[in-house]
Design a protein around this motif. Structure first.
Motif, PDB file in Angstrom:
ATOM      1  N   ARG A 237     -13.182 108.028  -5.475  1.00 60.56           N
ATOM      2  CA  ARG A 237     -11.929 107.633  -6.125  1.00 60.56           C
ATOM      3  C   ARG A 237     -11.408 106.374  -5.444  1.00 60.56           C
ATOM      4  O   ARG A 237     -11.196 106.360  -4.221  1.00 60.56           O
ATOM      5  CB  ARG A 237     -10.878 108.740  -6.018  1.00 60.56           C
ATOM      6  CG  ARG A 237     -11.274 110.044  -6.705  1.00 60.56           C
ATOM      7  CD  ARG A 237     -11.199 109.925  -8.220  1.00 60.56           C
ATOM      8  NE  ARG A 237     -11.458 111.194  -8.862  1.00 60.56           N
ATOM      9  CZ  ARG A 237     -12.655 111.614  -9.270  1.00 60.56           C
ATOM     10  NH1 ARG A 237     -13.724 110.838  -9.080  1.00 60.56           N
ATOM     11  NH2 ARG A 237     -12.799 112.785  -9.854  1.00 60.56           N
ATOM     12  N   GLU A 238     -11.190 105.306  -6.209  1.00 59.60           N
ATOM     13  CA  GLU A 238     -10.794 104.037  -5.627  1.00 59.60           C
ATOM     14  C   GLU A 238      -9.359 104.053  -5.101  1.00 59.60           C
ATOM     15  O   GLU A 238      -9.049 103.406  -4.096  1.00 59.60           O
ATOM     16  CB  GLU A 238     -10.937 102.913  -6.658  1.00 59.60           C
ATOM     17  CG  GLU A 238     -12.373 102.605  -7.042  1.00 59.60           C
ATOM     18  CD  GLU A 238     -12.463 101.440  -8.005  1.00 59.60           C
ATOM     19  OE1 GLU A 238     -11.402 100.862  -8.337  1.00 59.60           O
ATOM     20  OE2 GLU A 238     -13.584 101.102  -8.410  1.00 59.60           O
ATOM     21  N   GLU A 239      -8.462 104.789  -5.761  1.00 58.25           N
ATOM     22  CA  GLU A 239      -7.043 104.710  -5.423  1.00 58.25           C
ATOM     23  C   GLU A 239      -6.599 105.733  -4.381  1.00 58.25           C
ATOM     24  O   GLU A 239      -5.496 105.627  -3.843  1.00 58.25           O
ATOM     25  CB  GLU A 239      -6.198 104.893  -6.686  1.00 58.25           C
ATOM     26  CG  GLU A 239      -6.363 103.768  -7.690  1.00 58.25           C
ATOM     27  CD  GLU A 239      -5.530 103.990  -8.929  1.00 58.25           C
ATOM     28  OE1 GLU A 239      -4.616 103.177  -9.188  1.00 58.25           O
ATOM     29  OE2 GLU A 239      -5.780 104.987  -9.637  1.00 58.25           O
ATOM     30  N   THR A 240      -7.445 106.715  -4.078  1.00 59.67           N
ATOM     31  CA  THR A 240      -7.055 107.773  -3.137  1.00 59.67           C
ATOM     32  C   THR A 240      -8.202 108.100  -2.190  1.00 59.67           C
ATOM     33  O   THR A 240      -9.365 107.784  -2.455  1.00 59.67           O
ATOM     34  CB  THR A 240      -6.651 109.054  -3.886  1.00 59.67           C
ATOM     35  OG1 THR A 240      -7.788 109.560  -4.613  1.00 59.67           O
ATOM     36  CG2 THR A 240      -5.504 108.801  -4.845  1.00 59.67           C
ATOM     37  N   LEU A 241      -7.834 108.741  -1.079  1.00 59.27           N
ATOM     38  CA  LEU A 241      -8.837 109.273  -0.171  1.00 59.27           C
ATOM     39  C   LEU A 241      -8.278 110.506   0.519  1.00 59.27           C
ATOM     40  O   LEU A 241      -7.054 110.671   0.616  1.00 59.27           O
ATOM     41  CB  LEU A 241      -9.270 108.247   0.869  1.00 59.27           C
ATOM     42  CG  LEU A 241      -8.352 108.013   2.087  1.00 59.27           C
ATOM     43  CD1 LEU A 241      -9.141 107.325   3.190  1.00 59.27           C
ATOM     44  CD2 LEU A 241      -7.151 107.172   1.704  1.00 59.27           C
ATOM     45  N   ASP A 242      -9.172 111.388   0.953  1.00 55.38           N
ATOM     46  CA  ASP A 242      -8.773 112.588   1.686  1.00 55.38           C
ATOM     47  C   ASP A 242      -8.592 112.225   3.154  1.00 55.38           C
ATOM     48  O   ASP A 242      -9.542 111.785   3.813  1.00 55.38           O
ATOM     49  CB  ASP A 242      -9.824 113.684   1.525  1.00 55.38           C
ATOM     50  CG  ASP A 242      -9.831 114.245   0.120  1.00 55.38           C
ATOM     51  OD1 ASP A 242      -8.815 114.808  -0.286  1.00 55.38           O
ATOM     52  OD2 ASP A 242     -10.866 114.110  -0.566  1.00 55.38           O
ATOM     53  N   TYR A 243      -7.368 112.423   3.652  1.00 53.69           N
ATOM     54  CA  TYR A 243      -7.017 112.061   5.022  1.00 53.69           C
ATOM     55  C   TYR A 243      -6.450 113.294   5.702  1.00 53.69           C
ATOM     56  O   TYR A 243      -5.772 114.109   5.067  1.00 53.69           O
ATOM     57  CB  TYR A 243      -5.978 110.940   4.997  1.00 53.69           C
ATOM     58  CG  TYR A 243      -5.813 110.190   6.300  1.00 53.69           C
ATOM     59  CD1 TYR A 243      -6.547 109.034   6.564  1.00 53.69           C
ATOM     60  CD2 TYR A 243      -4.904 110.622   7.262  1.00 53.69           C
ATOM     61  CE1 TYR A 243      -6.387 108.341   7.757  1.00 53.69           C
ATOM     62  CE2 TYR A 243      -4.745 109.937   8.455  1.00 53.69           C
ATOM     63  CZ  TYR A 243      -5.488 108.797   8.697  1.00 53.69           C
ATOM     64  OH  TYR A 243      -5.333 108.098   9.878  1.00 53.69           O
ATOM     65  N   TYR A 244      -6.701 113.435   7.005  1.00 55.87           N
ATOM     66  CA  TYR A 244      -6.289 114.662   7.685  1.00 55.87           C
ATOM     67  C   TYR A 244      -5.664 114.368   9.044  1.00 55.87           C
ATOM     68  O   TYR A 244      -5.877 113.311   9.652  1.00 55.87           O
ATOM     69  CB  TYR A 244      -7.485 115.601   7.859  1.00 55.87           C
ATOM     70  CG  TYR A 244      -8.472 115.153   8.931  1.00 55.87           C
ATOM     71  CD1 TYR A 244      -8.379 115.683  10.232  1.00 55.87           C
ATOM     72  CD2 TYR A 244      -9.457 114.230   8.666  1.00 55.87           C
ATOM     73  CE1 TYR A 244      -9.271 115.269  11.220  1.00 55.87           C
ATOM     74  CE2 TYR A 244     -10.347 113.820   9.635  1.00 55.87           C
ATOM     75  CZ  TYR A 244     -10.254 114.340  10.908  1.00 55.87           C
ATOM     76  OH  TYR A 244     -11.107 113.930  11.878  1.00 55.87           O
ATOM     77  N   PHE A 245      -4.874 115.340   9.499  1.00 58.64           N
ATOM     78  CA  PHE A 245      -4.323 115.371  10.850  1.00 58.64           C
ATOM     79  C   PHE A 245      -4.615 116.746  11.444  1.00 58.64           C
ATOM     80  O   PHE A 245      -4.461 117.758  10.768  1.00 58.64           O
ATOM     81  CB  PHE A 245      -2.809 115.176  10.858  1.00 58.64           C
ATOM     82  CG  PHE A 245      -2.333 113.869  10.295  1.00 58.64           C
ATOM     83  CD1 PHE A 245      -2.094 112.788  11.131  1.00 58.64           C
ATOM     84  CD2 PHE A 245      -2.097 113.733   8.935  1.00 58.64           C
ATOM     85  CE1 PHE A 245      -1.634 111.588  10.613  1.00 58.64           C
ATOM     86  CE2 PHE A 245      -1.642 112.542   8.408  1.00 58.64           C
ATOM     87  CZ  PHE A 245      -1.407 111.457   9.249  1.00 58.64           C
ATOM     88  N   ILE A 246      -5.013 116.789  12.697  1.00 58.13           N
ATOM     89  CA  ILE A 246      -5.047 118.022  13.472  1.00 58.13           C
ATOM     90  C   ILE A 246      -4.003 117.877  14.576  1.00 58.13           C
ATOM     91  O   ILE A 246      -4.097 116.957  15.408  1.00 58.13           O
ATOM     92  CB  ILE A 246      -6.434 118.317  14.047  1.00 58.13           C
ATOM     93  CG1 ILE A 246      -7.423 118.593  12.908  1.00 58.13           C
ATOM     94  CG2 ILE A 246      -6.385 119.517  15.000  1.00 58.13           C
ATOM     95  CD1 ILE A 246      -8.833 118.847  13.355  1.00 58.13           C
ATOM     96  N   LEU A 247      -3.019 118.742  14.553  1.00 60.67           N
ATOM     97  CA  LEU A 247      -1.877 118.693  15.461  1.00 60.67           C
ATOM     98  C   LEU A 247      -1.897 119.915  16.357  1.00 60.67           C
ATOM     99  O   LEU A 247      -2.281 121.002  15.911  1.00 60.67           O
ATOM    100  CB  LEU A 247      -0.570 118.657  14.666  1.00 60.67           C
ATOM    101  CG  LEU A 247      -0.536 117.668  13.491  1.00 60.67           C
ATOM    102  CD1 LEU A 247       0.622 117.964  12.568  1.00 60.67           C
ATOM    103  CD2 LEU A 247      -0.445 116.251  13.998  1.00 60.67           C
ATOM    104  N   GLU A 248      -1.490 119.764  17.594  1.00 62.26           N
ATOM    105  CA  GLU A 248      -1.476 120.922  18.479  1.00 62.26           C
ATOM    106  C   GLU A 248      -0.387 120.795  19.544  1.00 62.26           C
ATOM    107  O   GLU A 248       0.035 119.709  19.911  1.00 62.26           O
ATOM    108  CB  GLU A 248      -2.836 121.127  19.136  1.00 62.26           C
ATOM    109  CG  GLU A 248      -3.247 120.039  20.100  1.00 62.26           C
ATOM    110  CD  GLU A 248      -4.600 120.335  20.747  1.00 62.26           C
ATOM    111  OE1 GLU A 248      -5.287 121.279  20.303  1.00 62.26           O
ATOM    112  OE2 GLU A 248      -4.961 119.618  21.694  1.00 62.26           O
ATOM    113  N   ARG A 249       0.063 121.966  19.982  1.00 58.81           N
ATOM    114  CA  ARG A 249       0.970 122.014  21.138  1.00 58.81           C
ATOM    115  C   ARG A 249       0.628 123.252  21.979  1.00 58.81           C
ATOM    116  O   ARG A 249      -0.013 124.180  21.466  1.00 58.81           O
ATOM    117  CB  ARG A 249       2.433 122.049  20.704  1.00 58.81           C
ATOM    118  CG  ARG A 249       2.858 123.326  20.031  1.00 58.81           C
ATOM    119  CD  ARG A 249       4.339 123.301  19.710  1.00 58.81           C
ATOM    120  NE  ARG A 249       4.706 124.547  19.033  1.00 58.81           N
ATOM    121  CZ  ARG A 249       5.858 124.741  18.401  1.00 58.81           C
ATOM    122  NH1 ARG A 249       6.727 123.756  18.326  1.00 58.81           N
ATOM    123  NH2 ARG A 249       6.125 125.893  17.827  1.00 58.81           N
TER     124      ARG A 249
END
Length: 249
Positions: A237-249
């Protein structure tokens, strides 16, 4: 509207989104159970491979230790429940679509009391947990492919509520389809590949980074990892992409 809206912040109709998911698979056969939520109806092998690669990548970064509890908000067919339950963790999934929950029940039927599936929306998931008597904090929270269906005010409320169910030591996996060049809203936009009208908000990556900073980092979380989830071979898909965050505390 309906159609494409670039740049502007506009609300979508939750009823349209619910109709979309309640109608998945009606009138045509989906090539894989993953097509219910990962789409790619005209190339089901892509959905299967995306599921495999995502789980392999994310599971290798998360700390599984000696077990615990996972909350999956917007669980769909229980796709992440497959990986979580195999590792011996207790899994609670919440979704607004009763149809998808029905698929999840069948998909995870072998795990008995280790799983709990609840009907509820992202914006009211905390109230759903209280109503169903699900108590305690979670060691992991997944918010995976659901924020694009939530309006801005409700998204802010929901993220605030997420902080209230995280344990003192917690990891959050946040993944979304994000706009690569400024916000794009699809309002009842007809998708030829899905053969359905589709409604979603693709926020820019910078918007999500601001939300992550304001809600999670300011509450003691650190960003352990972030980035594009898939390589070029699975990005179509040209207009979107799958992006992620892994957050921790």
């Amino acid at each position: 509207m309906p159609g494409r809206v670039y740049g502007k912040k506009v609300d979508i109709d939750y009823g349209d989104t619910l109709v979309f998911f309640e109608s998945r698979g009606d009138g045509k056969e989906l090539g894989s159970k993953y097509n219910y939520v990962l789409f790619q109806d005209d190339a089901p092998e892509i959905a299967v491979e995306r599921d495999r690669q995502e789980k392999e990548k994310i599971c290798s970064v998360l700390d599984w230790g000696s077990g615990g509890t996972v909350l999956d908000i917007g669980c769909g067919i229980g796709r992440w429940g497959e990986a979580v339950l195999e590792k011996g963790w207790k899994y609670t999934g919440i979704d607004y679509s009763r149809k998808l929950l029905g698929v999840a029940e069948e998909n995870l039927k072998g795990y008995g009391s280790m799983k709990t599936l609840l009907h509820g929306s992202f914006q009211e998931f905390k109230e759903t947990l209280l109503k169903e008597g699900v108590e305690g904090k979670f060691q992991k929270v997944f918010i995976n492919g659901v924020m694009m269906y939530i309006n801005d005010a409700d998204l802010e409320k929901g993220l605030g509520d997420v902080l209230g169910v995280c344990s003192s030591r917690c990891q959050v996996y946040l993944k979304e389809s994000m706009a690569s060049g400024g916000r794009l809203t699809l309002d009842s936009f007809h998708s030829d590949s899905l053969s359905q009208d589709y409604t979603a908000i693709y926020r820019d990556i910078t918007e999500y980074k601001e939300l992550v900073g304001r809600y999670f980092v300011q509450d003691g979380f650190a960003i352990k990892e972030e980035g594009a989830l898939f390589g070029e071979g699975l990005r179509n898909r040209e207009e979107t992409l799958d992006y992620y965050f892994i957050l921790e505390r």
